[in-house]
Motif scaffolding. Structure first.
Motif, PDB file in Angstrom:
ATOM      1  N   LEU A  75       0.860  -1.170   0.000  1.00 20.99           N
ATOM      2  CA  LEU A  75       0.000   0.000   0.000  1.00 20.99           C
ATOM      3  C   LEU A  75       0.901   1.227   0.000  1.00 20.99           C
ATOM      4  N   LEU A  76       0.611   2.176  -0.843  1.00 23.72           N
ATOM      5  CA  LEU A  76       1.446   3.368  -0.950  1.00 23.72           C
ATOM      6  C   LEU A  76       0.795   4.542  -0.218  1.00 23.72           C
ATOM      7  N   GLY A  77       1.639   5.410   0.339  1.00 18.61           N
ATOM      8  CA  GLY A  77       1.137   6.617   0.990  1.00 18.61           C
ATOM      9  C   GLY A  77       0.302   6.349   2.224  1.00 18.61           C
ATOM     10  N   VAL A  78       0.734   5.418   3.073  1.00 18.63           N
ATOM     11  CA  VAL A  78      -0.037   5.053   4.266  1.00 18.63           C
ATOM     12  C   VAL A  78       0.088   6.120   5.350  1.00 18.63           C
ATOM     13  N   LEU A  79      -1.040   6.510   5.924  1.00 19.63           N
ATOM     14  CA  LEU A  79      -1.091   7.456   7.036  1.00 19.63           C
ATOM     15  C   LEU A  79      -2.010   6.892   8.115  1.00 19.63           C
ATOM     16  N   VAL A  80      -1.629   7.077   9.382  1.00 17.41           N
ATOM     17  CA  VAL A  80      -2.405   6.545  10.494  1.00 17.41           C
ATOM     18  C   VAL A  80      -3.207   7.659  11.148  1.00 17.41           C
ATOM     19  N   SER A  81      -4.501   7.415  11.346  1.00 12.65           N
ATOM     20  CA  SER A  81      -5.352   8.392  12.007  1.00 12.65           C
ATOM     21  C   SER A  81      -5.121   8.356  13.514  1.00 12.65           C
ATOM     22  N   PRO A  82      -5.036   9.524  14.168  1.00  9.85           N
ATOM     23  CA  PRO A  82      -4.870   9.533  15.629  1.00  9.85           C
ATOM     24  C   PRO A  82      -6.032   8.830  16.321  1.00  9.85           C
ATOM     25  N   GLN A  83      -5.721   8.098  17.375  1.00  7.50           N
ATOM     26  CA  GLN A  83      -6.730   7.368  18.144  1.00  7.50           C
ATOM     27  C   GLN A  83      -6.549   7.724  19.614  1.00  7.50           C
ATOM     28  N   ASP A  84      -7.578   8.289  20.222  1.00  7.09           N
ATOM     29  CA  ASP A  84      -7.492   8.721  21.610  1.00  7.09           C
ATOM     30  C   ASP A  84      -6.991   7.598  22.515  1.00  7.09           C
ATOM     31  N   GLY A  85      -5.953   7.899  23.294  1.00  6.64           N
ATOM     32  CA  GLY A  85      -5.423   6.937  24.247  1.00  6.64           C
ATOM     33  C   GLY A  85      -4.413   5.971  23.677  1.00  6.64           C
ATOM     34  N   TRP A  86      -4.248   5.962  22.352  1.00  9.79           N
ATOM     35  CA  TRP A  86      -3.341   5.012  21.715  1.00  9.79           C
ATOM     36  C   TRP A  86      -2.200   5.747  21.021  1.00  9.79           C
ATOM     37  N   THR A  87      -1.041   5.117  21.017  1.00  8.54           N
ATOM     38  CA  THR A  87       0.118   5.629  20.293  1.00  8.54           C
ATOM     39  C   THR A  87       0.454   4.657  19.175  1.00  8.54           C
ATOM     40  N   ALA A  88       0.594   5.174  17.957  1.00 11.05           N
ATOM     41  CA  ALA A  88       0.860   4.321  16.805  1.00 11.05           C
ATOM     42  C   ALA A  88       2.330   4.402  16.407  1.00 11.05           C
ATOM     43  N   LYS A  89       2.944   3.250  16.211  1.00 12.43           N
ATOM     44  CA  LYS A  89       4.314   3.170  15.709  1.00 12.43           C
ATOM     45  C   LYS A  89       4.264   2.574  14.304  1.00 12.43           C
ATOM     46  N   VAL A  90       4.818   3.294  13.334  1.00 10.20           N
ATOM     47  CA  VAL A  90       4.791   2.863  11.936  1.00 10.20           C
ATOM     48  C   VAL A  90       6.172   2.383  11.528  1.00 10.20           C
ATOM     49  N   THR A  91       6.241   1.172  10.981  1.00  2.65           N
ATOM     50  CA  THR A  91       7.504   0.582  10.542  1.00  2.65           C
ATOM     51  C   THR A  91       7.538   0.515   9.026  1.00  2.65           C
ATOM     52  N   ASN A  92       8.592   1.036   8.422  1.00  3.02           N
ATOM     53  CA  ASN A  92       8.779   0.987   6.973  1.00  3.02           C
ATOM     54  C   ASN A  92       9.776  -0.107   6.601  1.00  3.02           C
ATOM     55  N   THR A  93       9.587  -0.704   5.430  1.00  3.61           N
ATOM     56  CA  THR A  93      10.466  -1.761   4.942  1.00  3.61           C
ATOM     57  C   THR A  93      10.856  -1.470   3.498  1.00  3.61           C
TER      58      THR A  93
END
Length: 255
Positions: A75-93
């Protein structure tokens, strides 16, 4: 009349068991992590995928969610929406096969998103929204293997995918179907993409199954069990009514 009462009691037991089986089947069928919408057109651009994570573990909350994105069809151009109470970690390969686009050649893509810091309580679910710039157009489906970790240390591994023609596996991974370009897709997602936090699960979907070893039955199996249960229940009630009618007619005095 004692025989009539016994028949009614047996019919009541059968009907109760049938109803219990129906509710249990519905709960099992909805226990696993799913992706919404269920389909998109190949090569679709500027869309949103929602990963719905239910918690049906009675004694523990979900505290970590890991979604693995395919890199063979990225998937190209992936963005994560903020989620209250959660922290998102994005890993690229780094991609084994770079993808050529109108804006240039893409050499890496997101391969994993991990949400931590929040909590999904028993009987609730949470929606995690991921936006994309473009979907691949060289495959018929995308499989998103997912790990769901609980506060008691158990991990549900939603990583299996059905072979062609097979029934749904015990621990199915979320699967996004990719349809021919121009076909209807991206229909009602069943999720509020602007929502945050957690939402209670419907009463009919709650179960006491252990999430660490949850064996999610296929949707078709669940529906079959539910229909069978209802048929048995109806037959039981019909038999009870027939017995009651016979009892009344047999005990009536002649005019």
């Amino acid at each position: 009349m004692s025989s009539v009462r016994a028949t009614l009691r047996r019919a009541g037991v059968v009907t109760a068991l049938a109803a219990t089986g129906l509710l249990a089947a519905a709960g099992i069928a909805s226990a696993h992590v799913t992706v919404h919408p269920e389909s998109y057109a190949k090569g679709a651009t500027d869309g949103v995928l929602t990963f719905r994570v239910p918690n049906e573990e009675d004694g523990a909350g979900t505290t970590k969610v890991q979604v693995f994105l395919p890199t063979d069809h990225p998937l190209l151009g992936v963005l994560v929406s903020p989620q209250d109470g959660w922290t998102a970690k994005v890993t690229n390969t780094k991609l084994k096969k770079p993808v050529k686009t109108d804006d240039g050649t893409i050499t890496d893509a997101v391969s994993e998103i991990t949400w931590t810091g929040g909590r999904i309580d028993p009987g609730h679910y949470a929606d995690f929204n991921v936006a994309f710039g473009q979907l691949p157009d060289d495959t018929d489906q995308l499989v998103f293997k997912t790990l769901q970790t609980y506060s008691d240390g158990k991990t549900a591994r939603w990583i299996e995918q059905p072979a062609q023609g097979d029934e749904e596996p015990e621990s199915p991974a979320p699967v996004l179907k990719l349809t021919a370009k121009g076909a209807d897709s991206g229909a009602d997602t069943g999720a509020d993409t602007g929502a945050s936090g957690t939402t209670p699960l419907p009463e009919s979907s709650k179960s006491a199954a252990s999430t660490g070893s949850t064996a999610s039955a296929s949707d078709s199996t669940a529906r079959g069990l539910g229909v069978a249960g209802l048929v048995v229940g109806v037959l039981g009630l019909a038999a009870a009514g027939f017995a009651l009618a016979r009892g009344r007619n047999g005990g009536a005095r002649p005019e």
